[in-house]
Design a protein around this motif. Structure first.
Motif, PDB file in Angstrom:
ATOM      1  N   SER A 291       0.970  -1.169  -0.153  1.00  0.00           N
ATOM      2  CA  SER A 291      -0.108  -0.038  -0.020  1.00  0.00           C
ATOM      3  C   SER A 291       0.935   1.146  -0.007  1.00  0.00           C
ATOM      4  O   SER A 291       0.515   2.204  -0.574  1.00  0.00           O
ATOM      5  CB  SER A 291      -0.869   0.025   1.101  1.00  0.00           C
ATOM      6  N   LEU A 292       1.762   1.119   0.840  1.00  0.00           N
ATOM      7  CA  LEU A 292       2.560   2.586   0.765  1.00  0.00           C
ATOM      8  C   LEU A 292       3.374   2.758  -0.535  1.00  0.00           C
ATOM      9  O   LEU A 292       3.714   3.874  -0.587  1.00  0.00           O
ATOM     10  CB  LEU A 292       3.844   2.385   1.880  1.00  0.00           C
ATOM     11  N   LEU A 293       3.524   1.853  -1.315  1.00  0.00           N
ATOM     12  CA  LEU A 293       4.132   2.241  -2.624  1.00  0.00           C
ATOM     13  C   LEU A 293       3.184   2.332  -3.794  1.00  0.00           C
ATOM     14  O   LEU A 293       3.900   2.628  -4.830  1.00  0.00           O
ATOM     15  CB  LEU A 293       5.151   0.965  -2.987  1.00  0.00           C
ATOM     16  N   LEU A 294       2.130   2.265  -3.595  1.00  0.00           N
ATOM     17  CA  LEU A 294       1.255   2.196  -4.664  1.00  0.00           C
ATOM     18  C   LEU A 294       0.923   3.806  -5.004  1.00  0.00           C
ATOM     19  O   LEU A 294       0.940   4.478  -4.046  1.00  0.00           O
ATOM     20  CB  LEU A 294      -0.278   1.713  -4.375  1.00  0.00           C
ATOM     21  N   LYS A 295       0.662   4.057  -6.264  1.00  0.00           N
ATOM     22  CA  LYS A 295       0.081   5.247  -6.744  1.00  0.00           C
ATOM     23  C   LYS A 295      -1.257   5.586  -6.156  1.00  0.00           C
ATOM     24  O   LYS A 295      -1.960   5.004  -6.495  1.00  0.00           O
ATOM     25  CB  LYS A 295       0.342   5.605  -8.188  1.00  0.00           C
ATOM     26  N   VAL A 296      -1.152   6.718  -5.646  1.00  0.00           N
ATOM     27  CA  VAL A 296      -2.584   7.127  -4.958  1.00  0.00           C
ATOM     28  C   VAL A 296      -3.579   7.887  -6.085  1.00  0.00           C
ATOM     29  O   VAL A 296      -2.941   8.829  -6.776  1.00  0.00           O
ATOM     30  CB  VAL A 296      -2.664   8.032  -3.791  1.00  0.00           C
ATOM     31  N   GLN A 297      -4.560   7.206  -6.495  1.00  0.00           N
ATOM     32  CA  GLN A 297      -5.495   7.495  -7.371  1.00  0.00           C
ATOM     33  C   GLN A 297      -6.484   8.552  -6.647  1.00  0.00           C
ATOM     34  O   GLN A 297      -7.110   8.194  -5.759  1.00  0.00           O
ATOM     35  CB  GLN A 297      -6.085   6.388  -8.197  1.00  0.00           C
ATOM     36  N   LYS A 298      -7.122   9.826  -7.232  1.00  0.00           N
ATOM     37  CA  LYS A 298      -7.948  10.575  -6.897  1.00  0.00           C
ATOM     38  C   LYS A 298      -9.302   9.807  -7.126  1.00  0.00           C
ATOM     39  O   LYS A 298      -9.740   9.221  -8.233  1.00  0.00           O
ATOM     40  CB  LYS A 298      -7.998  11.720  -7.627  1.00  0.00           C
ATOM     41  N   PRO A 299      -9.952   9.865  -5.935  1.00  0.00           N
ATOM     42  CA  PRO A 299     -11.378   8.944  -6.126  1.00  0.00           C
ATOM     43  C   PRO A 299     -12.228  10.006  -7.135  1.00  0.00           C
ATOM     44  O   PRO A 299     -12.380  10.949  -6.917  1.00  0.00           O
ATOM     45  CB  PRO A 299     -11.995   9.070  -4.674  1.00  0.00           C
TER      46      PRO A 299
ATOM     47  N   ILE B 237      13.442  10.633  -4.594  1.00  0.00           N
ATOM     48  CA  ILE B 237      14.224   9.360  -4.421  1.00  0.00           C
ATOM     49  C   ILE B 237      15.904   9.852  -4.076  1.00  0.00           C
ATOM     50  O   ILE B 237      16.648   9.254  -3.452  1.00  0.00           O
ATOM     51  CB  ILE B 237      13.989   8.494  -5.322  1.00  0.00           C
ATOM     52  N   ARG B 238      16.117  10.925  -4.665  1.00  0.00           N
ATOM     53  CA  ARG B 238      17.368  11.391  -4.843  1.00  0.00           C
ATOM     54  C   ARG B 238      17.957  11.807  -3.309  1.00  0.00           C
ATOM     55  O   ARG B 238      19.083  11.498  -2.806  1.00  0.00           O
ATOM     56  CB  ARG B 238      17.916  12.203  -5.905  1.00  0.00           C
ATOM     57  N   THR B 239      17.042  12.475  -2.810  1.00  0.00           N
ATOM     58  CA  THR B 239      17.184  13.160  -1.424  1.00  0.00           C
ATOM     59  C   THR B 239      17.173  11.865  -0.518  1.00  0.00           C
ATOM     60  O   THR B 239      18.210  11.977   0.381  1.00  0.00           O
ATOM     61  CB  THR B 239      15.855  14.065  -1.161  1.00  0.00           C
ATOM     62  N   TYR B 240      16.477  11.045  -0.422  1.00  0.00           N
ATOM     63  CA  TYR B 240      16.418  10.021   0.505  1.00  0.00           C
ATOM     64  C   TYR B 240      17.594   9.198   0.234  1.00  0.00           C
ATOM     65  O   TYR B 240      18.417   8.432   1.095  1.00  0.00           O
ATOM     66  CB  TYR B 240      15.318   8.883   0.144  1.00  0.00           C
ATOM     67  N   SER B 241      18.023   8.687  -1.350  1.00  0.00           N
ATOM     68  CA  SER B 241      19.043   7.819  -1.357  1.00  0.00           C
ATOM     69  C   SER B 241      20.380   8.413  -1.007  1.00  0.00           C
ATOM     70  O   SER B 241      21.372   7.684  -0.573  1.00  0.00           O
ATOM     71  CB  SER B 241      18.972   7.543  -2.801  1.00  0.00           C
TER      72      SER B 241
ATOM     73  N   ASN C   1      12.707   4.228   6.271  1.00  0.00           N
ATOM     74  CA  ASN C   1      11.334   4.032   6.800  1.00  0.00           C
ATOM     75  C   ASN C   1      10.541   5.433   6.543  1.00  0.00           C
ATOM     76  O   ASN C   1       9.489   5.314   6.020  1.00  0.00           O
ATOM     77  CB  ASN C   1      11.310   3.763   8.400  1.00  0.00           C
ATOM     78  N   LYS C   2      11.418   6.355   6.605  1.00  0.00           N
ATOM     79  CA  LYS C   2      10.554   7.749   6.370  1.00  0.00           C
ATOM     80  C   LYS C   2      10.132   7.650   4.839  1.00  0.00           C
ATOM     81  O   LYS C   2       9.116   8.103   4.215  1.00  0.00           O
ATOM     82  CB  LYS C   2      11.315   8.940   6.715  1.00  0.00           C
ATOM     83  N   MET C   3      11.014   7.430   4.125  1.00  0.00           N
ATOM     84  CA  MET C   3      11.120   7.092   2.517  1.00  0.00           C
ATOM     85  C   MET C   3       9.908   6.435   2.207  1.00  0.00           C
ATOM     86  O   MET C   3       8.862   6.777   1.466  1.00  0.00           O
ATOM     87  CB  MET C   3      12.350   6.780   1.831  1.00  0.00           C
ATOM     88  N   LEU C   4       9.747   5.207   2.626  1.00  0.00           N
ATOM     89  CA  LEU C   4       8.375   4.438   2.488  1.00  0.00           C
ATOM     90  C   LEU C   4       7.180   4.905   3.040  1.00  0.00           C
ATOM     91  O   LEU C   4       6.219   5.100   2.094  1.00  0.00           O
ATOM     92  CB  LEU C   4       8.683   3.010   2.904  1.00  0.00           C
ATOM     93  N   THR C   5       7.359   5.553   4.165  1.00  0.00           N
ATOM     94  CA  THR C   5       6.151   6.253   4.751  1.00  0.00           C
ATOM     95  C   THR C   5       5.380   7.387   3.845  1.00  0.00           C
ATOM     96  O   THR C   5       4.398   7.678   3.656  1.00  0.00           O
ATOM     97  CB  THR C   5       6.382   6.789   6.087  1.00  0.00           C
ATOM     98  N   ASN C   6       6.594   8.123   2.895  1.00  0.00           N
ATOM     99  CA  ASN C   6       6.280   9.224   2.220  1.00  0.00           C
ATOM    100  C   ASN C   6       5.785   8.823   1.060  1.00  0.00           C
ATOM    101  O   ASN C   6       5.691   9.555  -0.061  1.00  0.00           O
ATOM    102  CB  ASN C   6       7.066  10.156   2.383  1.00  0.00           C
ATOM    103  N   GLY C   7       5.676   7.364   0.784  1.00  0.00           N
ATOM    104  CA  GLY C   7       5.237   6.968  -0.525  1.00  0.00           C
ATOM    105  C   GLY C   7       6.296   6.892  -1.607  1.00  0.00           C
ATOM    106  O   GLY C   7       6.009   6.945  -2.926  1.00  0.00           O
ATOM    107  N   CYS C   8       7.495   6.945  -1.250  1.00  0.00           N
ATOM    108  CA  CYS C   8       8.777   7.129  -2.367  1.00  0.00           C
ATOM    109  C   CYS C   8       9.372   5.815  -2.360  1.00  0.00           C
ATOM    110  O   CYS C   8       9.577   4.907  -1.466  1.00  0.00           O
ATOM    111  CB  CYS C   8       9.627   7.941  -1.686  1.00  0.00           C
ATOM    112  N   CYS C   9       8.933   5.130  -3.672  1.00  0.00           N
ATOM    113  CA  CYS C   9       9.914   3.773  -3.832  1.00  0.00           C
ATOM    114  C   CYS C   9      11.500   3.922  -3.932  1.00  0.00           C
ATOM    115  O   CYS C   9      11.825   4.566  -4.825  1.00  0.00           O
ATOM    116  CB  CYS C   9       9.292   3.278  -5.166  1.00  0.00           C
ATOM    117  N   PRO C  10      12.001   3.001  -3.138  1.00  0.00           N
ATOM    118  CA  PRO C  10      13.356   2.983  -3.150  1.00  0.00           C
ATOM    119  C   PRO C  10      13.932   2.821  -4.641  1.00  0.00           C
ATOM    120  O   PRO C  10      13.574   1.815  -5.328  1.00  0.00           O
ATOM    121  CB  PRO C  10      13.864   2.066  -1.917  1.00  0.00           C
ATOM    122  N   ASN C  11      15.191   3.198  -4.849  1.00  0.00           N
ATOM    123  CA  ASN C  11      15.956   2.899  -6.031  1.00  0.00           C
ATOM    124  C   ASN C  11      17.207   1.926  -5.628  1.00  0.00           C
ATOM    125  O   ASN C  11      17.290   1.623  -4.759  1.00  0.00           O
ATOM    126  CB  ASN C  11      16.571   4.088  -7.046  1.00  0.00           C
ATOM    127  N   ILE C  12      17.984   1.574  -6.645  1.00  0.00           N
ATOM    128  CA  ILE C  12      19.037   0.462  -6.477  1.00  0.00           C
ATOM    129  C   ILE C  12      20.207   1.221  -5.521  1.00  0.00           C
ATOM    130  O   ILE C  12      20.575   0.644  -4.692  1.00  0.00           O
ATOM    131  CB  ILE C  12      19.565   0.170  -7.809  1.00  0.00           C
TER     132      ILE C  12
END
Length: 689
Positions: free
Chosen positions: A8-16, A385-389, A409-420
Motif C-alpha cells: 500500500s505505501l508504494l502504490l500510486k494514490v488515485q484521486k477518487p 528519491i535522490r534526497t532519500y538515497s 522508513n521515512k522514505m516508504l512512509t512518504n510513498g517514495c519507492c527506493p531505487n538501487i
C-alpha cells in the motif's frame, strides 16, 4: 521495516472519482450565498465557478444549479466546469458532462476539446485520448490542425511512437497540411528514439514544403545529435542557418559532455562575434561542467565574466558552484554560495537542496544534511528519491544503521519507492553490522522485475560476507544470483569473490574462477588483474602472479602503480631481484605517467636484502631519497631486519642507524614493534589495493 513493491505505501494514490448524480436534492446554501435566485444569470454562474478554487465544491454548485428550476446550464457554463474538472484530472466527470452536453444538443468547441485531450495527457491516458479524438464528431466538433497537434503531443508524452505516424497520416488524409508545430512534434518523436537521420530529412522536407523550421526545430535536432556524441555533425548542421542562442547552448552542452572545454569557450567567443549574446543557460551549462570536472577556479572566473556582462546567475548557476565546491573539498565556499543564493532571494529548488544534502553526506556531516531536508520540507519542497538515497548512502558510509533505517522508513512512509542506490546502501550498512540475513532479505523484498538490476546490491552483500570471512555463504549467494534471482554477475562481482577466496588462501578456487570469467566471455578489468596479482603474491605463489602479469600485457591492458608494485614483489619473492630492479628502472625512465613510489622501493629493498645483501639495498635507499621518495616505517623495518640478519655487516653500515634515528617517521612510531617484514609489506599492499 521493509515493504515489497506493490504494497500500500508504494502504490500510486488515485484521486477518487466524485459520484456524479444530477438528480440530487437542491442544497440551498449554494444559492443563498450568491445572488438572488430569481436573478441568476449565466455570468453569475460562470463567475462563481471560476472563482471557486475547490473543484468538488464547484462541482456541487454546478449540480445544485442543474437541479433547480431557476437556471438552465448553457454551453459556456458546461465549458467552464469541464475545463475545471479537466485541470483536476477528473476524467470520469469530464466524460459525463460531455455526454450531457451531447444529449442537450450543445456543441463542443475546439478549445474545449483541447482541454479534454489535455486532461487525458495529465493523467497519462494517451490511448484513451486517442479514442476520444476518434469520437470528436459525436460532440459536434470537427477535427483541426490544432486538435491533431494536441493529440500527437499527448502520444509523444508517452512515447507512443507506433501511434503517432498513423495519426499523422490520417491528418494528411483529412486534407490538413501540417504546420511548424506538427513538424516539431514529429521531430521530437524521431529524436526521442535516436532517429536523428530521419529528423534531418524531415527538416529538409519542412523547407521544401515552405514551412520554415524555427528555433525549436533546429534546437531539437541539434540537442539530440549532441546527446548521441555527434557534436561535429551537429556543428555542421548549425552552420547552415542563422545562429540562435538555443542552438549554441545545445552545442556548448554537447562539447561539455565530452570535456572539450576549449571548444566550448570558442563557441562562446563566436556567439559574441556574431552578435548572439550568451544567456544564463550558456554560462550555467559551462559552469556546471567545469564544476563537475573539479575546475572550480575557472568556473569562478566565468561567473565573474558573466556578471560583468550583466547576466545575473540563477538558482542553477549557484547550485552548480555549490556542487563544485563540495567536489573540491571547499565546504566553506559551498556554504557561502548557498547563503548568497538565499540572500539574493533565489528560491532553492529540489535540485539545489539535493546538491547541499549530497555534499554534506559526502563529508559525513549528517546533522547538517538533516537540517537541509528539514528546511526543504518547511519550504514545501517534497524530498524525492535522490534526497532519500543520498541520506541513506551518507549514513551507510558513516556506519550508522540507525540513521540509514530511519531515513529508509521515512522514505516508504512518504510513498517514495527506493531505487538501487538506496537498496545497495542499506545492504552495505547492514553488512557492516554483520546483519547478513537482513541484507539478503532486503534484496529479496525487491520486486522480481527489479532483481535483474540488483547486481550492485548483490556485490555489496558478497563483499560484506567475504570481509567477514563467510566465504561459503558468499559463494552460495554468488551462484544463486543467476540461478535463483536471474541477476547476471558482472566483473565487479567476480572481483569481490576472487578477493575473498585469495584472502582465505583458497588459491585453486580463485584460479578456477579466473578461468570462468574468460569462459563466459567477460573482459577482465584492471582490478581483476591487480586482485589476482596481490592474492597470488600474498599466498606465496609468485609464479602464478607473473603469469597474470604476462596475460595482462598480452591482453593489451595498461598496468598502473599497483600492478608494477606487485610485479616487483613477485620477482623479489622468486629471488629474482635483478629482474625486479630492471622493471623498476624501466618504469622510472620509460617516460610514462607513473613513477615508483615508497611501496615500489620498499619491495625491491626487501628483495635485494634477501638475495644480494645490505650494500645494494643501501644504494637503492640513497637513490630513493635522492628522487624525493621518503622511506616509511615499513622501509626502515626492512633495513633493520636485514641488519640484524647479517650481524657481521653492521659495522660497514653503521651510519645507516644514525640516518634511521634522525627520521621523523621512526620517531613518531618509536613504540611500534617489528612484526615481520613480509606482514608489513602485505599490509601496505592491501591498503593501496
Amino acid at each position: 521495516m521493509y515493504l515489497r513493491e506493490g504494497c500500500s505505501l508504494l502504490l500510486k494514490v488515485q484521486k477518487p472519482s466524485i459520484p456524479f448524480v444530477l438528480n440530487t436534492n437542491l442544497n440551498g446554501n449554494f444559492l443563498r450565498d450568491g445572488p438572488n435566485p430569481a436573478e441568476i444569470k449565466e455570468t453569475d454562474v460562470v463567475k462563481r465557478l471560476r472563482q471557486e478554487s475547490c473543484v468538488p465544491l464547484a462541482l456541487q454548485f454546478f449540480k445544485s444549479i442543474a437541479n433547480s428550476n431557476i437556471f438552465k446550464h448553457t454551453p459556456l457554463t458546461y465549458h467552464v466546469m469541464i475545463r475545471k474538472l479537466a485541470g483536476d484530472g477528473q476524467i470520469d466527470s469530464v466524460q459525463y458532462l460531455l455526454q450531457q452536453m451531447k444529449l442537450e444538443g450543445f456543441l463542443c468547441s475546439e478549445d474545449l476539446f483541447i482541454s479534454v485531450i489535455s486532461a487525458y495527457r495529465q493523467v497519462g491516458l494517451a490511448e484513451q485520448a486517442l479514442e476520444m479524438f476518434y469520437r470528436i464528431r459525436e460532440f459536434g466538433c470537427d477535427p483541426s490542425v490544432k486538435i491533431y497537434n494536441h493529440v500527437l503531443d499527448t502520444l509523444l508524452g508517452e512515447n507512443r511512437i507506433q501511434m503517432i505516424y498513423p495519426v499523422y497520416r490520417n491528418m494528411k488524409r483529412d486534407g490538413f497540411e501540417p504546420n511548424v508545430f506538427t513538424y516539431n512534434i514529429l521531430l521530437k518523436a524521431l529524436c526521442k528514439n535516436n532517429k536523428v537521420d530521419g529528423a534531418q530529412k524531415l527538416l529538409q522536407e519542412m523547407s521544401n514544403k515552405g514551412c520554415s523550421p524555427d528555433a525549436v526545430s533546429y534546437t531539437t535536432v541539434i540537442s539530440s545529435m549532441c546527446m548521441l556524441g555527434m557534436v561535429k555533425e551537429a556543428r555542421e548542421l548549425a552552420a547552415r542557418f542563422e545562429p540562435i542562442v538555443s542552438v549554441y547552448n545545445a552545442l556548448i552542452n554537447g562539447l561539455c559532455k565530452n570535456n572539450e572545454f576549449q571548444e566550448a569557450f570558442g563557441l562562446m567567443r563566436e556567439m559574441s562575434e556574431k552578435g548572439v549574446l550568451p544567456n544564463v543557460i550558456s554560462y550555467s551549462t559551462l559552469i556546471n561542467s567545469l564544476c563537475d570536472s573539479g575546475n572550480i577556479e575557472l568556473s569562478l572566473s566565468l561567473l565573474a565574466q558573466m556578471m560583468k556582462r550583466g547576466c545575473e546567475p540563477n538558482v542553477h548557476t549557484l547550485s552548480s558552484l555549490v556542487k563544485g565546491c563540495f567536489v573540491t573539498g571547499k565546504i566553506l565556499d559551498a556554504l557561502d554560495f548557498w547563503n548568497r543564493l538565499i540572500r539574493e532571494g533565489l528560491e532553492p529548488n529540489v535540485v539545489a537542496y539535493n546538491t547541499m544534502i549530497q555534499g554534506f553526506c559526502l563529508y559525513g556531516h549528517m546533522d547538517k544534511a538533516l537540517s537541509i531536508i528539514t528546511r526543504m520540507e518547511e519550504n514545501r519542497h517534497s524530498p524525492n528519491i535522490r534526497t532519500y538515497s543520498s541520506l541513506i548512502a551518507g549514513f551507510a558510509k558513516a556506519g550508522s544503521l540507525e540513521g540509514a533505517a530511519s531515513i529508509w522508513n521515512k522514505m516508504l512512509t512518504n510513498g517514495c519507492c527506493p531505487n538501487i542506490v538506496a537498496y545497495t546502501s542499506m545492504v552495505q550498512v547492514l553488512c557492516k553490522h554483520s546483519k547478513f540475513k537482513e541484507a539478503l532479505s532486503l534484496i529479496e523484498n525487491m520486486s522480481e522485475e527489479r532483481w535483474s538490476h540488483a547486481v550492485a546490491a548483490f556485490n555489496a552483500l558478497i563483499k560484506g560476507l567475504c570481509e567477514a570471512g563467510r566465504l561459503d555463504w558468499a559463494e552460495k549467494v554468488f551462484r544463486e544470483m543467476e540461478q535463483k534471482y536471474r541477476c547476471l554477475p558482472n566483473i565487479t562481482t567476480y572481483n569481490e569473490i576472487l578477493d575473498g577466496f585469495l584472502r582465505g588462501n583458497r588459491i585453486k578456487e580463485a584460479y578456477d574462477l579466473s578461468r570462468e570469467i574468460s569462459m563466459r566471455g567477460m573482459e577482465w578489468s584492471l582490478p581483476t588483474y591487480n586482485t589476482l596479482l596481490h592474492g597470488f603474491c600474498s599466498n606465496g605463489v609468485p609464479a602464478l602472479a607473473l603469469q597474470i602479469a604476462g596475460k595482462m600485457l598480452v591482453d593489451g591492458k595498461s598496468p598502473d602503480g599497483i600492478t608494477y608494485n606487485m610485479i616487483i614483489l613477485a620477482y623479489c619473492k622468486q629471488g629474482r631481484a635483478d629482474i625486479a630492479t630492471c622493471t623498476l628502472d624501466r618504469v622510472s625512465y620509460g617516460g610514462g605517467n607513473w613513477r615508483p613510489d615508497v611501496i615500489s622501493y620498499t619491495n625491491l629493498i626487501w628483495g635485494l636484502c634477501k638475495s644480494s645483501g645490505i650494500d645494494e639495498a643501501v644504494i637503492l635507499l640513497e637513490r630513493m631519497m635522492r628522487e624525493g621518495v621518503f622511506p616509511n616505517i615499513a622501509t626502515w623495518n626492512v633495513i633493520v631486519h636485514c641488519l640484524f640478519d647479517k650481524l657481521g655487516q653492521i659495522s660497514p653500515v653503521h651510519g645507516i642507524l644514525d640516518e634511521i634515528l634522525s627520521q621523523d617517521q621512526l620517531n613518531s612510531d618509536s613504540n611500534q614493534t617489528c612484526e615481520g617484514t613480509d606482514r608489513i609489506l602485505q599490509a601496505e599492499q592491501t591498503r593501496h589495493v
